[in-house]
Design a protein around this motif. Structure first.
Motif, PDB file in Angstrom:
ATOM      1  N   LEU A   5       3.575  10.812 100.184  1.00  0.00           N
ATOM      2  CA  LEU A   5       2.498  10.576 100.531  1.00  0.00           C
ATOM      3  C   LEU A   5       1.890   9.845 101.481  1.00  0.00           C
ATOM      4  CD1 LEU A   5       0.445  10.849  96.636  1.00  0.00           C
ATOM      5  CD2 LEU A   5      -0.029  12.211  98.085  1.00  0.00           C
ATOM      6  N   ARG A   6       2.591   9.004 101.732  1.00  0.00           N
ATOM      7  CA  ARG A   6       2.382   8.239 102.738  1.00  0.00           C
ATOM      8  C   ARG A   6       1.920   8.624 104.189  1.00  0.00           C
ATOM      9  NH1 ARG A   6       2.900   2.152 102.781  1.00  0.00           N
ATOM     10  NH2 ARG A   6       3.027   1.386 100.245  1.00  0.00           N
ATOM     11  N   LYS A   7       3.825   9.451 103.780  1.00  0.00           N
ATOM     12  CA  LYS A   7       4.194  10.735 105.683  1.00  0.00           C
ATOM     13  C   LYS A   7       2.444  11.332 105.790  1.00  0.00           C
ATOM     14  CE  LYS A   7       8.945   9.608 105.000  1.00  0.00           C
ATOM     15  NZ  LYS A   7      10.296   9.741 104.568  1.00  0.00           N
ATOM     16  N   GLN A   8       2.264  12.117 104.610  1.00  0.00           N
ATOM     17  CA  GLN A   8       1.266  13.415 105.084  1.00  0.00           C
ATOM     18  C   GLN A   8      -0.097  12.389 105.059  1.00  0.00           C
ATOM     19  OE1 GLN A   8       1.002  16.143 104.042  1.00  0.00           O
ATOM     20  NE2 GLN A   8       3.268  15.953 104.256  1.00  0.00           N
ATOM     21  N   PHE A   9      -0.829  11.423 105.082  1.00  0.00           N
ATOM     22  CA  PHE A   9      -1.817  10.836 105.477  1.00  0.00           C
ATOM     23  C   PHE A   9      -2.120   9.830 106.923  1.00  0.00           C
ATOM     24  CE2 PHE A   9      -4.940   6.262 105.382  1.00  0.00           C
ATOM     25  CZ  PHE A   9      -5.617   7.470 104.889  1.00  0.00           C
ATOM     26  N   ASP A  10      -3.187  10.794 107.151  1.00  0.00           N
ATOM     27  CA  ASP A  10      -3.604  10.354 108.977  1.00  0.00           C
ATOM     28  C   ASP A  10      -4.786   9.685 108.427  1.00  0.00           C
ATOM     29  OD1 ASP A  10      -4.747  10.588 110.456  1.00  0.00           O
ATOM     30  OD2 ASP A  10      -3.925  12.379 112.527  1.00  0.00           O
ATOM     31  N   ARG A  11      -4.462   8.789 108.967  1.00  0.00           N
ATOM     32  CA  ARG A  11      -6.328   7.792 109.065  1.00  0.00           C
ATOM     33  C   ARG A  11      -7.575   8.236 109.783  1.00  0.00           C
ATOM     34  NH1 ARG A  11      -4.958   1.776 108.438  1.00  0.00           N
ATOM     35  NH2 ARG A  11      -2.289   1.478 107.944  1.00  0.00           N
TER      36      ARG A  11
END
Length: 673
Positions: free
Chosen positions: A593-599
Motif C-alpha cells: 500500500l505504501r508503494k501504491q499511495f501517491d500524496r
C-alpha cells in the motif's frame, strides 16, 4: 430446529432448492426440517412471492421482508375517513409500516376543523393515528397555526429531514430533504410552487437546489414525494390509461418534472389532481432502473377514485444489479426528455449559463459567518461540496469549496450552526456548536499549523493532547497508536485505530509504528474471530485529511465472503475498478500500500478477511463519497439507515458504558496490557 408444513407443491420445491433439508413424508403433505442459522443465511434468496407465506408460518421472518407502505392523496382534513380506511386495509392486508400523504393535508373549510384538531390535540378515544404518518401538503385551514406551534417545539428545532413531529405518529416533512425509513431512501418536496414567499405551503428555490445537489449522491432513491404532478408525465404513455378529462396544466409543475428527471426515483407519488393514475413504468436516462408514477385522488371523493394505494418495495440498497435493472414489458421511454429539452431552451434566454448551472450547488448565504478560502463567489457556500465532500464542477464551480467546513460537518458540528451561524435548538441539540478556529481564514490557519503541533493539538479531535478528544471512548493506548470506539458506531465493537502523531495518513508513518499497528490489527481480528465474526479494515485518505484513522468493522463470518463482491459492485456503479492484491500477512500488505499511495491523490483501501486488499487512487474531480466504506458495509449488513454516523449517535453515558465493556472483554488480547 424449525419445522415448516408445505401444502403447495411449488412452494415446497422452492424450499427444497434453497435449504439444506431433511424431508418427512406424511399423508397430507411434506414437512421440511432445517437449522435456524441456515434459514437466516438463505432467506434473502427467496422470491418476493413467498414472503407472505414465511411471515404467516414464522412471524419473525417479517423483519426480513420488504417494508409495507401505504400511499394517500389529498387528505383535506378528513382524518376519520382516512384512518378508518387505513385500519381496514391494515387488518386485511397489513401490518403496514408507514403512511405517506401527498397533496393538501389540512382541511379546505372550517367545517372539518373540529374533527382534524381532535387528532392533532390528542382527543383520545378514536382520535388516535394508527401508524406513523408523514405529510408534505402543508397548506389549508389551520395549517399556519399548527405548523408554527410545531416549529417552536424544542424537539423540532434544527436541521431535520426525517419529519417534524406534530403529534403521536404524525410527522411533517418540511421544505425538501432525504431520509431513510425502514431501509427505503425517501426524498420529498413539500408545499407547492409559489413566488409570494409564504412561510408554509410553498417550496423555495433553495429547496429545489438542495434536491438537485442530493440527486448527485450515489445510490438509488426509492420514493419521491411531491404534492403536484410533474408536467408531461403522460408523454409517451398509453392513451387508454390516462384519466378522463385530464388536463396537464392544472395541478402540474414543470420544476417537479426537472427534479424527477434528475433524481430518477423508483417510485414517484403525487396528489392535487383529484384522480388516480398509475402510469406504465418508464426508463430513465443514464440509469438502469425504471420509475413508476402514482397520482392519487383525494380522500372521500364523490367519484370513488382510488385515494389509497399499497406498495411493498425492496430497498434498492439491498437489491442485486440484476434485480434493480429488470424492466417490465410495458416500460416506455422517459416522458421528461421532451419536457427537459423544451425547458432548457427557455432557460437559456432567461439567465446566463453559469448562473443556471451553478445555482443548484449552494443553498445558504454565509457572508456574516466567516471568511472563505478559494476563488469562488465570496458570500456563497457550495452546498453540494459541504454535504457530500465533492462537486462535479470542480474548479469551474463559482461557489466556495470550503474543505474545513466540510471536515467540521463530517466531524459532528451541527449543520445549522455551521451553515447559518446559529442553531435554534441550543442545548437540546446533540451536535457541536463551535468552530475550531472561528474568525480566521481556515486555509491560512492550516498552513501555519503544519509546523505548530501545539496549536494543532488544540483543534484536532483525534490528538490525545486536544481538549476536544473524546477520552471516554479510548480503549487502549500504545506508543504510536491508540484504539477508540467511534462516535455513532456502525455495529457493536466497531473500532478506530488512530495514530498518536498528527498525520493525514497511516501509510506515511515510520516502519516502527507500522509494527505496532499490525499488532493492534491482529489482536482485533482474533477478538472478532472468537465471537464468530471477521474484521474488515478500511482507511480513507483525503488530500485534505488532517488526522488519520483506520476503521475496523466486525461482520458476521457468514457475510464476510460477500464483502469483496459488494465493494466491486459499488465501485462499478461509481465508474472505477479496484486494484486487488492478496497477501499472507498484514505487514506485506501495508508495504504494498505504501508503494501504491501517491500524496498527490486521495486514496481509499479496504483489507478483506482473506488477506485481499482493494485500493483506489481518487482523481481530482472524481465523485468519490468520503463515507464509501461505511456505506458499503451498511448495505451488506442490511442497515442502510446506519450509513450516516449521526443516525447512530449515543449519549455520553451509554458511550462510556460501551467502552468500559469493550475494554474488559478485550483485555486478554490487548497488546498494551
Amino acid at each position: 430446529m424449525l419445522i415448516f408444513y408445505c401444502p403447495k407443491h411449488d412452494l415446497k420445491k422452492t424450499f427444497l432448492a434453497l435449504f439444506k433439508r431433511f424431508e418427512i413424508k406424511s399423508g397430507r403433505g411434506s414437512f421440511l426440517l432445517f437449522s435456524f442459522s441456515t434459514v437466516y443465511d438463505s432467506i434473502r434468496l427467496l422470491a418476493t412471492q413467498f414472503a407472505s407465506h414465511l411471515v404467516q408460518l414464522f412471524p419473525l421472518f417479517s423483519i426480513m421482508s420488504p417494508p409495507r407502505i401505504l400511499l394517500c392523496g389529498d387528505v383535506l382534513g378528513r382524518l376519520n375517513q382516512l384512518f378508518k380506511r387505513v385500519q381496514s386495509v391494515n387488518k386485511s392486508a397489513g401490518p403496514f409500516d408507514a403512511l405517506f400523504c401527498v397533496g393538501q393535508f389540512f382541511p379546505d373549510s372550517a367545517e372539518q376543523l373540529e374533527e382534524f384538531m381532535g387528532y392533532i390535540e390528542g382527543g383520545g378515544g378514536h382520535s388516535q393515528i394508527p401508524l406513523p404518518t408523514y405529510f408534505i401538503g402543508d397548506y389549508g385551514v389551520a395549517a399556519p397555526k399548527v405548523l408554527s406551534t410545531a416549529s417552536r417545539n424544542s424537539a423540532n428545532l434544527g436541521f431535520k429531514m426525517d419529519g417534524f413531529k406534530i403529534c403521536d405518529n404524525l410527522f411533517w416533512l418540511r421544505g425538501s430533504g432525504k431520509f431513510t425509513l425502514h431501509g427505503l431512501s425517501v426524498v420529498y418536496l413539500s408545499g407547492r410552487q409559489s413566488s409570494n414567499g409564504q412561510q408554509f405551503g410553498t417550496y423555495s428555490q433553495d429547496d429545489v437546489d438542495a434536491l438537485r445537489a442530493l440527486a448527485e449522491e450515489p445510490g438509488v432513491v426509492d420514493l419521491f414525494l411531491t404534492n403536484e404532478w410533474p408536467s408531461g408525465v403522460t408523454n409517451r404513455a398509453s392513451v387508454s390509461d390516462i384519466p378522463a378529462g385530464f388536463l396537464d396544466s392544472t395541478g402540474s409543475d414543470s420544476s417537479v418534472s426537472e427534479l424527477v428527471a434528475e433524481i430518477k426515483p423508483r417510485y414517484h407519488i403525487a396528489g392535487t389532481k383529484g384522480v388516480f393514475y398509475a402510469r406504465e413504468p418508464y426508463s430513465n436516462v443514464d440509469a438502469v432502473h425504471v420509475t413508476r408514477f402514482f397520482g392519487l385522488a383525494m380522500v372521500g371523493n364523490k367519484d370513488k377514485q382510488k385515494f389509497i394505494h399499497a406498495i411493498s418495495p425492496t430497498p434498492a440498497s439491498t437489491m442485486s444489479a440484476a434485480e434493480i435493472s429488470m424492466k417490465p414489458p410495458n416500460t416506455t421511454l422517459s416522458p421528461y426528455t421532451l419536457v427537459v429539452e423544451q425547458t432548457a431552451l427557455k432557460e437559456v434566454t432567461k439567465r446566463s449559463t453559469d448562473s443556471v448551472s451553478d445555482s443548484q450547488y449552494w443553498r445558504y448565504d454565509v457572508s456574516q459567518k466567516r471568511h472563505k478560502s478559494g476563488a469562488g463567489e465570496g458570500n456563497k457556500l457550495c452546498f453540494k461540496f459541504i454535504y457530500s465532500g465533492s462537486c462535479p464542477r470542480g474548479e469551474k464551480c463559482n461557489f466556495q469549496h470550503d474543505s474545513d467546513a466540510r471536515e467540521q460537518y463530517s466531524g459532528g458540528v451541527c449543520i445549522d450552526f455551521l451553515i447559518k451561524g446559529k442553531c435554534e435548538r441550543g442545548p437540546d441539540c446533540n451536535f457541536k456548536h463551535d468552530l475550531q478556529n472561528e474568525g480566521e481564514s481556515h486555509s491560512r490557519t492550516r498552513r501555519r499549523s503544519e509546523n505548530d503541533s501545539g496549536n494543532r493539538s488544540k483543534v484536532c479531535w483525534f490528538c490525545l493532547s486536544s481538549p476536544n478528544v473524546e477520552s471516554h471512548l479510548i480503549i487502549s493506548v500504545g506508543e504510536f497508536y491508540y484504539c477508540a470506539l467511534p462516535k455513532g458506531p456502525l455495529v457493536q465493537d466497531h473500532v478506530l485505530v488512530i495514530p498518536i502523531e498528527h498525520a493525514p495518513s497511516t501509510l506515511t508513518l515510520s516502519q516502527q509504528s507500522n509494527s505496532e499497528l499490525v499488532k493492534f490489527q491482529n489482536s482485533l481480528k482474533l477478538y472478532y474471530k472468537n465471537r464468530g465474526k471477521e474484521a474488515v479494515l478500511f482507511e480513507w485518505i483525503s488530500k485534505r485529511s488532517s488526522h488519520a484513522n483506520i476503521q475496523v468493522v466486525p461482520v458476521p463470518s457468514s457475510r464476510a465472503a460477500a464483502v469483496r463482491d459488494i465493494c466491486n459492485m459499488a465501485a462499478e456503479k461509481l465508474g472505477f475498478k479496484f486494484v486487488a492484491m492478496k497477501f499472507n500477512n498484514s505487514s506485506d500488505g501495508r508495504e504494498w500500500l505504501r508503494k501504491q499511495f501517491d500524496r498527490n491523490y486521495s486514496f481509499f483501501y479496504v483489507e478483506l478477511t482473506e488477506g485481499t486488499i482493494l485500493s483506489h487512487s481518487v482523481e481530482e474531480n472524481e465523485n468519490f463519497p468520503a463515507q464509501f466504506g461505511r456505506e458499503v458495509l451498511a448495505g451488506l449488513l442490511n442497515m442502510p439507515e446506519r450509513a450516516d454516523w449521526r443516525n447512530c449517535a449515543l449519549g455520553k453515558d451509554e458511550e462510556t458504558k460501551m467502552a468500559e465493556e469493550f475494554k474488559k472483554q478485550f483485555e486478554e488480547l490487548d497488546p498494551n496490557q
